[in-house]
Structures are given as C-alpha cells and as structure tokens.
Design a protein around this motif. Structure first.
Motif, PDB file in Angstrom:
ATOM      1  N   TYR A   3      44.749  39.079  53.811  1.00 16.89           N
ATOM      2  CA  TYR A   3      43.885  38.793  52.657  1.00 16.89           C
ATOM      3  C   TYR A   3      44.156  37.411  52.090  1.00 16.89           C
ATOM      4  O   TYR A   3      45.286  36.958  52.023  1.00 16.89           O
ATOM      5  N   GLU A  21      48.047  37.145  51.423  1.00 18.39           N
ATOM      6  CA  GLU A  21      48.845  38.361  51.292  1.00 18.39           C
ATOM      7  C   GLU A  21      48.505  39.333  52.408  1.00 18.39           C
ATOM      8  O   GLU A  21      47.386  39.326  52.924  1.00 18.39           O
ATOM      9  N   ASP A  23      48.886  42.773  51.926  1.00 14.61           N
ATOM     10  CA  ASP A  23      48.490  44.029  51.296  1.00 14.61           C
ATOM     11  C   ASP A  23      47.389  43.795  50.260  1.00 14.61           C
ATOM     12  O   ASP A  23      47.521  42.905  49.408  1.00 14.61           O
ATOM     13  N   LEU A  24      46.324  44.589  50.319  1.00 12.44           N
ATOM     14  CA  LEU A  24      45.196  44.430  49.395  1.00 12.44           C
ATOM     15  C   LEU A  24      45.627  44.699  47.956  1.00 12.44           C
ATOM     16  O   LEU A  24      45.228  43.973  47.038  1.00 12.44           O
ATOM     17  N   LYS A  25      46.422  45.725  47.740  1.00 11.88           N
ATOM     18  CA  LYS A  25      46.872  46.062  46.383  1.00 11.88           C
ATOM     19  C   LYS A  25      47.649  44.906  45.765  1.00 11.88           C
ATOM     20  O   LYS A  25      47.439  44.541  44.606  1.00 11.88           O
ATOM     21  N   THR A  26      48.525  44.301  46.536  1.00  8.73           N
ATOM     22  CA  THR A  26      49.306  43.157  46.062  1.00  8.73           C
ATOM     23  C   THR A  26      48.401  41.960  45.792  1.00  8.73           C
ATOM     24  O   THR A  26      48.559  41.256  44.794  1.00  8.73           O
ATOM     25  N   LYS A  28      45.209  41.971  44.931  1.00  4.08           N
ATOM     26  CA  LYS A  28      44.449  42.226  43.701  1.00  4.08           C
ATOM     27  C   LYS A  28      45.326  42.017  42.476  1.00  4.08           C
ATOM     28  O   LYS A  28      44.887  41.424  41.482  1.00  4.08           O
ATOM     29  N   LYS A  29      46.564  42.485  42.546  1.00  5.11           N
ATOM     30  CA  LYS A  29      47.485  42.352  41.422  1.00  5.11           C
ATOM     31  C   LYS A  29      47.760  40.877  41.117  1.00  5.11           C
ATOM     32  O   LYS A  29      47.723  40.452  39.962  1.00  5.11           O
ATOM     33  N   ASP A  32      44.644  39.267  39.524  1.00  4.71           N
ATOM     34  CA  ASP A  32      44.528  39.611  38.107  1.00  4.71           C
ATOM     35  C   ASP A  32      45.540  38.856  37.261  1.00  4.71           C
ATOM     36  O   ASP A  32      45.221  38.405  36.162  1.00  4.71           O
ATOM     37  N   ASP A  50      38.848  39.340  52.819  1.00  5.79           N
ATOM     38  CA  ASP A  50      39.451  39.881  54.037  1.00  5.79           C
ATOM     39  C   ASP A  50      39.328  38.809  55.120  1.00  5.79           C
ATOM     40  O   ASP A  50      38.221  38.412  55.490  1.00  5.79           O
ATOM     41  N   TYR A  58      37.295  41.906  46.634  1.00  2.00           N
ATOM     42  CA  TYR A  58      37.583  42.028  45.211  1.00  2.00           C
ATOM     43  C   TYR A  58      37.100  40.753  44.541  1.00  2.00           C
ATOM     44  O   TYR A  58      37.347  39.653  45.035  1.00  2.00           O
TER      45      TYR A  58
END
Length: 60
Positions: A3, A21, A23-26, A28-29, A32, A50, A58
């Motif tokens: 990502y 990154e 990891d998608l969660k990381t 996004k964090k 933000d 992606d 996102y």
C-alpha cells in the motif's frame, strides 16, 4: 510494499507519495494521523492506494 500513502500538502494541488506500508490497517492509521497532526493546515487530503492495481482503497 503493498500500500502507498499519498497526500496533498496545504499549498499544493498534486498528490505526492508519503510512505509505503504492507498492512492496510497500518496504512489507514498513519494516513489518519497525518491529517490530524498539527493545526490541520499541513495536509489537505490523503489517500491509500493498493500498489498491485493502483486502486484507491481509502480516501480522506
């Protein structure tokens, strides 16, 4: 890296790559956190892409 985090700085009009990154969660964090850092005038908008298909996953 799967990502790519891109952002538009306060006085700019084009997207620039900020970080990569796995990891998608990381991703996004981190995106933000960049928007919410400082007084809010540093970053206009941010998105996570992606790298495999260049699709926005996102947007903020």
């Amino acid at each position: 890296m799967k990502y790519r985090i891109e952002l538009v700085w306060n006085r700019e009009f084009h997207w620039c790559t900020f970080k990569h990154e796995d990891d998608l969660k990381t991703a996004k964090k981190l995106a933000d956190q960049m928007v919410e850092s400082g007084d809010g005038a540093r970053v206009k908008k941010i998105r996570v892409i992606d790298n495999e298909n260049d699709k926005v996953v996102y947007n903020r």
